[in-house]
Design an enzyme around this catalytic site. Structure first.
Site, short mmCIF file in Angstrom:
data_model
loop_
_atom_site.label_atom_id
_atom_site.label_comp_id
_atom_site.label_asym_id
_atom_site.label_seq_id
_atom_site.Cartn_x
_atom_site.Cartn_y
_atom_site.Cartn_z
N GLU A 81 7.92 8.47 13.65
CA GLU A 81 8.06 7.83 12.33
C GLU A 81 8.87 8.71 11.37
O GLU A 81 9.61 8.21 10.54
CB GLU A 81 6.68 7.55 11.73
N TRP A 118 0.84 -1.20 0.00
CA TRP A 118 0.00 0.00 0.00
C TRP A 118 0.88 1.26 0.00
O TRP A 118 2.01 1.24 0.45
CB TRP A 118 -0.94 0.00 1.21
N ASP A 162 2.56 -3.45 9.18
CA ASP A 162 3.96 -3.38 8.76
C ASP A 162 4.89 -3.60 9.95
O ASP A 162 5.88 -4.32 9.86
CB ASP A 162 4.27 -1.99 8.16
N GLU A 163 4.57 -2.93 11.06
CA GLU A 163 5.44 -3.02 12.24
C GLU A 163 5.53 -4.46 12.75
O GLU A 163 6.60 -4.91 13.16
CB GLU A 163 4.93 -2.09 13.36
#
Length: 330
Positions: free
Chosen positions: A76, A33, A198-199
């Protein structure tokens, strides 16, 4: 042979499998994505209506939620610091012959992580709920100030850190997703859910690296694990500060907000520690030196000790007013 040379040998041994790690734990650019998949389409005719709807729903979210979301976003966005730190780890070479397998892993991991800050930043900007200039200054300060996570260039310690940290960011983003949904912001909820996914994938990768090291160098890996747990895992944004400040308690105040609304708490820290102990099955590891056996005993007792300490923590009930989020604007 020195400890440093043994670590280098182990990293070279693991490097033979880097391509399979990339294939198993990372997703090709064309398939994963991208931030615009979840944001109003700036090329579409309904762009302004979509932005208006996003802003209306955002009005329902409370102060500590915004502080936590901003803190997560800034964390982030300080990605350049994390990449440069990891590129300096023993066994990771980005220079000779176009770099080795490990540098390929770090660059592709960075590419995936980079989308997280992009997505959250754009959401915050469109929401109209926060002071973007203050957020941008804090982010720039954080990148300028760097960080020290206490691992040096030791790959064993760094992989313990990343195993822990990726799971911690999963918990944080996943909880924010749950809260956004509770407040009716389904789009933000989905964004944070995708980031959390994702993490978790990245956590599985780094914890697998540690598992492999335990198989070939168990005593030194055990000592590295103990070292990191003894000194405690510091969060990547621990040097967080607002504009105009040189030394700041901003990270502690951000952490208080996260604890107050239950996004990331002291008991989560203990829970992650226990999960790593269980995942690496440290109670079953054999062929340890006497020193490593003592380290294992320490680690097995640590979660219970830390849990007792976390129960006594008192979190301030009054929110610190950050320059990022002005209550009058909410």
């Amino acid at each position: 042979m020195s400890i440093k040379n043994i670590r280098l040998e182990v990293m070279q041994f693991l490097e033979k499998n880097v391509d399979s790690f990339v294939e198993q734990y990372l997703i090709p650019v064309e398939k994963i994505w991208q931030p615009t998949d979840f944001l109003p389409n700036s090329q579409g005719e309904n762009f302004f209506e979509e932005v208006k709807e996003l802003r209306e729903i955002a009005k329902e979210l409370p102060y500590d939620f915004w502080v936590t979301l901003v803190g997560d976003t800034i964390t982030e966005e300080a990605l350049p610091t994390y990449e440069s730190w990891l590129m300096d780890v023993e066994g990771i070479n980005q220079v000779e012959d176009g770099g080795n397998g490990w540098s390929k892993w770090i660059r592709q991991w960075t590419g995936e992580e980079n989308r997280h800050g992009d997505l959250l930043n754009k959401y915050l900007y469109l929401s109209g709920r926060v002071n973007m200039r203050e957020i941008e200054m804090t982010t720039q300060h954080l990148i300028n100030d760097g960080f020290d996570i206490g691992t040096g260039s030791d790959p064993y310690k760094n992989f313990v850190y990343t195993s822990f940290q990726e799971l911690a960011t999963y918990v944080s983003h996943n909880r924010v997703a749950q809260m956004a949904k509770k407040f009716g912001d389904n789009k933000l909820s989905k964004m944070c859910k995708m980031i959390a996914g994702d993490e978790m994938r990245h956590h599985h990768a780094y914890s697998e690296f540690v598992t492999r090291i335990f198989q070939v160098d168990p005593s030194e890996m055990m000592l590295a694990f103990q070292y990191m747990m003894k000194q405690k895992i510091v969060m990547p944004a621990h040097f967080l500060r607002e504009s105009g400040q040189k030394i700041s308690t901003a990270f502690e105040q951000f952490s208080d907000s996260a604890q107050r609304i239950g996004v990331y708490t002291a008991s989560d820290y203990v829970d992650i520690m226990q999960k790593l102990i269980d995942k690496w099955e440290i109670d079953k590891i054999s062929n340890l030196t006497d020193e490593a056996e003592k380290a294992r005993d320490y680690l097995m007792r640590l979660p219970a000790r830390m849990a007792k300490i976390s129960e006594r923590l008192v979190i301030p009930q009054e929110s610190h007013i950050f320059k990022w989020v002005e209550p009058a604007k909410l």
